[in-house]
Design a protein around this motif. Structure first.
Motif, PDB file in Angstrom:
ATOM      1  N   ASP A 186     -37.559 -85.391  57.639  1.00 50.09           N
ATOM      2  CA  ASP A 186     -37.696 -86.843  57.400  1.00 50.09           C
ATOM      3  C   ASP A 186     -37.835 -87.563  58.745  1.00 50.09           C
ATOM      4  O   ASP A 186     -37.231 -87.162  59.747  1.00 50.09           O
ATOM      5  N   PHE A 187     -38.611 -88.626  58.747  1.00 45.51           N
ATOM      6  CA  PHE A 187     -38.738 -89.455  59.947  1.00 45.51           C
ATOM      7  C   PHE A 187     -37.570 -90.425  60.029  1.00 45.51           C
ATOM      8  O   PHE A 187     -37.105 -90.938  58.998  1.00 45.51           O
ATOM      9  N   VAL A 188     -37.091 -90.648  61.270  1.00 42.22           N
ATOM     10  CA  VAL A 188     -35.999 -91.605  61.490  1.00 42.22           C
ATOM     11  C   VAL A 188     -36.613 -92.930  61.933  1.00 42.22           C
ATOM     12  O   VAL A 188     -37.375 -92.962  62.905  1.00 42.22           O
ATOM     13  N   TYR A 189     -36.269 -93.992  61.217  1.00 35.78           N
ATOM     14  CA  TYR A 189     -36.809 -95.319  61.523  1.00 35.78           C
ATOM     15  C   TYR A 189     -35.701 -96.297  61.884  1.00 35.78           C
ATOM     16  O   TYR A 189     -34.577 -96.173  61.410  1.00 35.78           O
ATOM     17  N   VAL A 190     -36.069 -97.269  62.709  1.00 37.28           N
ATOM     18  CA  VAL A 190     -35.197 -98.429  62.904  1.00 37.28           C
ATOM     19  C   VAL A 190     -36.037 -99.692  62.757  1.00 37.28           C
ATOM     20  O   VAL A 190     -37.250 -99.680  62.991  1.00 37.28           O
ATOM     21  N   SER A 191     -35.363-100.773  62.370  1.00 36.76           N
ATOM     22  CA  SER A 191     -36.023-102.082  62.346  1.00 36.76           C
ATOM     23  C   SER A 191     -35.715-102.795  63.656  1.00 36.76           C
ATOM     24  O   SER A 191     -34.713-102.513  64.318  1.00 36.76           O
ATOM     25  N   GLY A 192     -36.591-103.707  64.040  1.00 36.80           N
ATOM     26  CA  GLY A 192     -36.340-104.578  65.195  1.00 36.80           C
ATOM     27  C   GLY A 192     -36.250-103.857  66.531  1.00 36.80           C
ATOM     28  O   GLY A 192     -36.642-102.693  66.659  1.00 36.80           O
TER      29      GLY A 192
END
Lengths: 335, 335
Positions: B166-172
Motif C-alpha cells: 500500500d502507498f503511504v499518503y499524507v495531506s498538507g
C-alpha cells in the motif's frame, strides 16, 4: 533526578497498554461498542429504537479528592460512579466511557494500578466498558470521564416535566456522603476504607436500576441526580420548570448515624439539606402515579419529601408548621 | 483578597449561562441533538444507518498551550479543532461536543469571553454544536473536549487495514505547526495571531472534507491523524497492522518557509518528520486505487511519501538511495 528517571521510564504508549490491560485489552466488537481503545476514536452502534445519552464529569485532585486522603481504588471507583449517576438520572443504561488521565510520572506505578483496580470494579459492576480516552502528563492528578449510555427513544426522563402538585421524591438517605467526607477530613492520613461511615463518600452507587425502572414505568415527570446537595440541586430542577417546592423537614430522610454526626458537630438535617456527593435521585411524581411507587427498590428507600408549588420559591416547613425559605448552601466549586 | 472577591463573583450557574449564551442558548431539538446543555446529560439520536464516533482530548495549560503565549481565542479554536481531527481520521462527520472547563476565578471574565469566541467560531465552521459538559474551579486552565460524530454504518476508516505494498499518503505540508510553535516560544509575549507562520499552530483545520471523501470513495485502507509527529504516529499505524514502512525523504512535503526555519536553526525535513500538532491525515492506499486520488482536495495537497513493507521496521530512504532507521522523535508528554 529520581523524578526525571521515573518520567523517562514511562511513555504514553506504555501507559495506554497498562490501562488497556486493566480494563479489557481486546477492542470489544460485541454489543454496541464496535471499536474500542487503540484507534483515533471509538465506534458505537446503538441498537435500533434507542437514543444515545452523553455526559461528562471532572474528577480533580484538590477539588474532588485529595491524594493523601482518598485511597486510589476509591478514586477509580468514584470517578466512574458519579458520571454514571447522570445516566441514572435520565433513566438510561450505561454502555461505555472515555477515560482521560493526566498524571505526574510519580503516580504511573502503584497509584495507577490501584486506581485502575477500583475503576475496573466499577466498570464491571455497572456494565460500562472502556471505549477510549486520552493520557498525558500533569503536575496534579486530573481525571475526566465522558460516559455514554442509551435509552429507548423518547423515554429518557428530563429535568423538565414537573408540574405544581407533583410529589417530590428522593432515593436513599441524604447527607451520609458529606458526613463521610467530614470524618475523612477530620482524620490524619488514610482511614480504613471499609469503614461503613465512609462507604457512601468513597464508593457511591449510582441509582441505575431505580432510574431505569422509573423511566420504564413512566412514573417520574422530571428527574435529576443529587450531586451538589438538595438545597442546590432542587432549585435547578424548579428553575427549569418555572415552579417552586415546599418540603417537609420531618420527611427528609437523614443518616442513621446522627450520633456520629453530632460528635462531629454536624446536624443530620443540615447534612441532608446541604451535603453534596449523595448521587441519589431527585424526582417528581404526579399524584395519580404515587400509588405505583413501592417504599423501597432493591433495598433503596424512596421518600416523598414535599410537593412542587406554582409559586417559584423554595420553602421548608418545620415540624411546628412554620415555613422558612430554603437557601442554596450546597457545593459550588466557585464559592 | 482581590482573588477572593473575584472568586465570590462567579458562580457555577453563571458560568454555565455564559457558555450557553456564547455557543447557542437554546437546547437544540433539531437534527441529531435532541437535548443539549441544562440537563443531567445530552440526548443524541443518530440517523438510521449511521454509527457513532466517540473521541476526546485534553488541552491543558503548560502542556498543550501557555496562557502568556497563546491568544485565548486560539485556545478556544484549537481545543475543538484537534478533537475533530480524530473524527476526520475516521472519515466521519462531527455532530456535537462536550466541553469541560476548569478555570481560575481570574479567568472567568475577559479570558473566558475570548476563549468562547474562538470556540464558537470553530463550532460554526465545523458544524459541531455544544451538547453539554462540566465546569469547575481550577488552579490552572484545564480544558477537555469529548467530540461525537457519526458515519454510515461500516464505513468508518480504522487504523487497521494497511497491507504491504500500500502507498503511504499524507495531506498538507508537515512541520509547519511545529515551526509556528518554535517562533512563538522564541518571542517575548504575544505575537500577532494573524501572522501566517503561526496559523497552522494556532488555528489548525481538521481535514474533515478529505476524511469523509476518502471514506465515501473507500480509497484509504487505513487512516489516522498526525498529532504527535510522523515519526511517532506512523509506527502506531504500522504496529496495529504488524507491518513496516519505507519512506522517501525527498517526497515528504515540507514547509515552504524553509528560510524562516533555517533562521530559527531548524531543518525543514526534521520538522516534517518529528514536528507535532499538524492535524493532517496519514493514510494508506492500495495500488489499484492510487489513480483515483487527485493531487489536491479543496486546496490541500495529497502526497505519496512511501510504501508499507512486510518487514515491521520503519526506514527512510535518502536522496542518495541510502536507507536509515526512522526513530520516533515526535511529541510524547511523558518524555
Amino acid at each position: 533526578m529520581l523524578l526525571r528517571i521515573l518520567a523517562m521510564r514511562v511513555r504514553e504508549n506504555e501507559l495506554i497498554e497498562k490501562i488497556a490491560a486493566a480494563l479489557g485489552r481486546r477492542p470489544r466488537v460485541s454489543g454496541e461498542l464496535r471499536l474500542g481503545i487503540g484507534d483515533d476514536a471509538a465506534l458505537f452502534r446503538p441498537r435500533a429504537g434507542r437514543e444515545i445519552i452523553l455526559t461528562c464529569d471532572w474528577f480533580l485532585e484538590g477539588t474532588h479528592f485529595f491524594r493523601e486522603k482518598h485511597p486510589p481504588d476509591s478514586v477509580g471507583w468514584k470517578c466512574l460512579a458519579r458520571a454514571l449517576s447522570d445516566i441514572a438520572a435520565m433513566g438510561a443504561t450505561p454502555r461505555c466511557f472515555l477515560l482521560s488521565l493526566a498524571l505526574p510520572a510519580s503516580h504511573t506505578g502503584r497509584w495507577l494500578s490501584e486506581f485502575l483496580r477500583g475503576l475496573s470494579r466499577a466498570s464491571r459492576k455497572f456494565a460500562c466498558v472502556l471505549a477510549g480516552g486520552d493520557t498525558t502528563q500533569g503536575r496534579g492528578i486530573l481525571i475526566h470521564i465522558a460516559a455514554i449510555g442509551d435509552a429507548p427513544t423518547g423515554r429518557a426522563v428530563r429535568r423538565s416535566g414537573a408540574r405544581p402538585g407533583d410529589f417530590v421524591y428522593v432515593s436513599g438517605r441524604l447527607g451520609e456522603a458529606e458526613l463521610g467526607l467530614q470524618i475523612l477530613r477530620g482524620n490524619r492520613g488514610f482511614l480504613n476504607s471499609k469503614n461503613p461511615l465512609l462507604k457512601k463518600h468513597l464508593y457511591p452507587e449510582p441509582r441505575l436500576a431505580l432510574g431505569e425502572w422509573l423511566a420504564k414505568k413512566r412514573l417520574a415527570s422530571a428527574m435529576m441526580d443529587l450531586s451538589d446537595g438538595l438545597s442546590s440541586d432542587l432549585p435547578r430542577l424548579c428553575a427549569t420548570n418555572g415552579v417552586g417546592a415546599l418540603l417537609e423537614s420531618a420527611r427528609i430522610p437523614q443518616t442513621r448515624h446522627s450520633d456520629v454526626a453530632r460528635k462531629q458537630g454536624l446536624d443530620s438535617l443540615c447534612l441532608a439539606l446541604h451535603g453534596g456527593d449523595d448521587y441519589e435521585l431527585l424526582f417528581t411524581v404526579p399524584p395519580p402515579k404515587v400509588r405505583a411507587l413501592p417504599r423501597t427498590i432493591q433495598g433503596v428507600i424512596l421518600t416523598s419529601i414535599g410537593k412542587i408549588t406554582r409559586e417559584s420559591k423554595l420553602a421548608l416547613r418545620n415540624e411546628d408548621g412554620r415555613e422558612q425559605a430554603l437557601a442554596a448552601r450546597g457545593w459550588d466549586p466557585f464559592r
